[in-house]
Design an enzyme around this catalytic site. Structure first.
Site, PDB file in Angstrom:
ATOM      1  N   ASN A  66      61.453  20.840  13.804  1.00  0.00           N
ATOM      2  CA  ASN A  66      62.216  20.273  14.924  1.00  0.00           C
ATOM      3  C   ASN A  66      62.243  21.216  16.128  1.00  0.00           C
ATOM      4  OD1 ASN A  66      63.748  21.651  12.949  1.00  0.00           O
ATOM      5  ND2 ASN A  66      65.680  20.962  13.847  1.00  0.00           N
ATOM      6  N   GLU A  68      64.184  21.822  19.591  1.00  0.00           N
ATOM      7  CA  GLU A  68      65.384  21.460  20.363  1.00  0.00           C
ATOM      8  C   GLU A  68      65.275  21.943  21.811  1.00  0.00           C
ATOM      9  OE1 GLU A  68      68.705  22.886  18.072  1.00  0.00           O
ATOM     10  OE2 GLU A  68      68.408  21.304  16.579  1.00  0.00           O
ATOM     11  N   CYS A  97      62.209  15.582  16.586  1.00  0.00           N
ATOM     12  CA  CYS A  97      62.346  15.873  15.161  1.00  0.00           C
ATOM     13  C   CYS A  97      61.032  16.395  14.570  1.00  0.00           C
ATOM     14  CB  CYS A  97      62.718  14.612  14.386  1.00  0.00           C
ATOM     15  SG  CYS A  97      64.280  13.888  14.860  1.00  0.00           S
ATOM     16  N   GLU A 135      59.412  15.394  12.037  1.00  0.00           N
ATOM     17  CA  GLU A 135      58.469  14.349  11.617  1.00  0.00           C
ATOM     18  C   GLU A 135      57.569  13.917  12.764  1.00  0.00           C
ATOM     19  OE1 GLU A 135      61.687  14.542  11.240  1.00  0.00           O
ATOM     20  OE2 GLU A 135      62.428  13.526   9.447  1.00  0.00           O
ATOM     21  N   CYS A 183      65.093  10.231  10.675  1.00  0.00           N
ATOM     22  CA  CYS A 183      65.959   9.400  11.518  1.00  0.00           C
ATOM     23  C   CYS A 183      65.239   8.103  11.894  1.00  0.00           C
ATOM     24  CB  CYS A 183      66.359  10.160  12.778  1.00  0.00           C
ATOM     25  SG  CYS A 183      65.060  10.228  14.028  1.00  0.00           S
ATOM     26  N   CYS A 203      62.133   8.387  14.173  1.00  0.00           N
ATOM     27  CA  CYS A 203      60.920   8.870  13.501  1.00  0.00           C
ATOM     28  C   CYS A 203      60.316   7.785  12.615  1.00  0.00           C
ATOM     29  CB  CYS A 203      61.223  10.105  12.659  1.00  0.00           C
ATOM     30  SG  CYS A 203      61.499  11.564  13.689  1.00  0.00           S
TER      31      CYS A 203
END
Ligand code: THU
Length: 280
Positions: A42, A44, A53, A55, A86, A89
């Site tokens: 991930n 940020e 994310c 993924e 999530c 994703c």
């Protein structure tokens, strides 16, 4: 590849996470149908909503590398139960990877296995995950199947911006091969050579034909490995040229059949001629 290996790879990928805000590192490993592996973690940002994310980092780097067929995704984080991708994703995966298997694991060894359609039963865009790529996008993917381990060392500078112009005139024309400044030392004493080999990456070639009429061979039929056609399974070019001059990182060469802007992958000297055999 074993599920455990894929999950271990996802766990290892966590170490690359950039997650100073949540302090929640996630790793993902995506296995392609060909057995290649792409990882992600991930990423940020101080503007929180920009976060991507793990993924999607893995998915998009795989697609960027030219992969379009996937079999399995592993996701790992330090939480219990193990992390479920999530919704965003899942939607992105559905479109690009289809109904793949998803393995979710944590550091305590808990593992949950699901299918993508099990996690996202009613995706946006209907049921058929036929990727919405057109022919042009597919051709572009073909171009970028360049393994990341190949690092261009420079590029070609000349007056040829299309194939028709170069075919007629490259033999006598001058080109420059501009090498990255940080690699210049590698050219030490190259100027002692009269002829050198330039290896390039044919970045504008699309696909290949194993056997067809070759314009460079009088329109006759030749196999791709029996000619110099740029449309080949790996778009690698090799040209033997005359080295006219070296000025620092810039080589002036004659006879280079590569278009303006072509990435250069390597330079080599020509094999020295065999020593003449002395009579016994
Ligand atoms: N995160 C992922 O990497 N994958 C998911 O499926 C859910 C959340 C990340 C995003 C953010 O950096 C952190 O976890 C906390 O939300």
């Amino acid at each position: 590849m074993r599920d455990e290996t894929l999950l271990a790879t996802a766990r290892a990928a966590r170490s690359r996470a950039y997650a100073p805000y949540s302090r929640f590192a996630v790793g993902a490993a995506l296995l392609t149908a060909d057995g290649d592996l792409f990882t992600g973690s991930n990423m940020e940002n101080a503007s929180f909503g920009l976060t991507v994310c793990a993924e999607r980092v893995a998915l998009w780097s795989a697609v960027h590398a030219g992969c379009r067929s996937f079999s399995l995704l592993a996701v790992a984080a330090d939480c219990s139960p193990p992390p479920t991708p999530c919704g965003a994703c899942l939607q992105a995966l559905w479109e690009l990877a289809g109904d793949i298997g998803v393995i979710m694991g944590n550091l305590a060894g808990e593992v949950v296995r699901r299918s993508l359609s099990g996690l996202l039963p009613e995706p946006f865009g209907g049921v058929a995950p036929e990727p919405a790529f057109d022919a042009a996008t597919d051709a572009a993917a073909e171009i970028w199947r360049l393994p990341a381990s190949l690092r261009p060392i420079g590029y070609v500078r000349n007056e040829f911006n299309d194939r028709a112009a170069i075919q007629a005139r490259y033999k006598r024309a001058l080109s420059q091969v501009v090498i990255d400044a940080d690699l210049e030392e590698g050219l030490h004493r190259l100027e002692e050579e009269k002829r050198i080999i330039i290896i390039g990456y044919l970045d504008r070639a699309k696909g290949y034909a194993l056997k067809e009429r070759r314009s460079g061979r009088g329109g006759e039929v030749y196999g791709v490995f029996a000619c110099r056609d740029p449309r080949r399974p790996n778009h690698i070019a090799q040209s033997e040229v005359e080295l006219v001059e070296r000025q620092g990182p810039v080589l002036t060469v004659r006879g280079l059949d590569l278009l303006n802007g072509t990435p250069v992958l390597d330079i080599k000297t020509v094999l020295p001629p065999e020593e003449p055999k002395t009579a016994p």
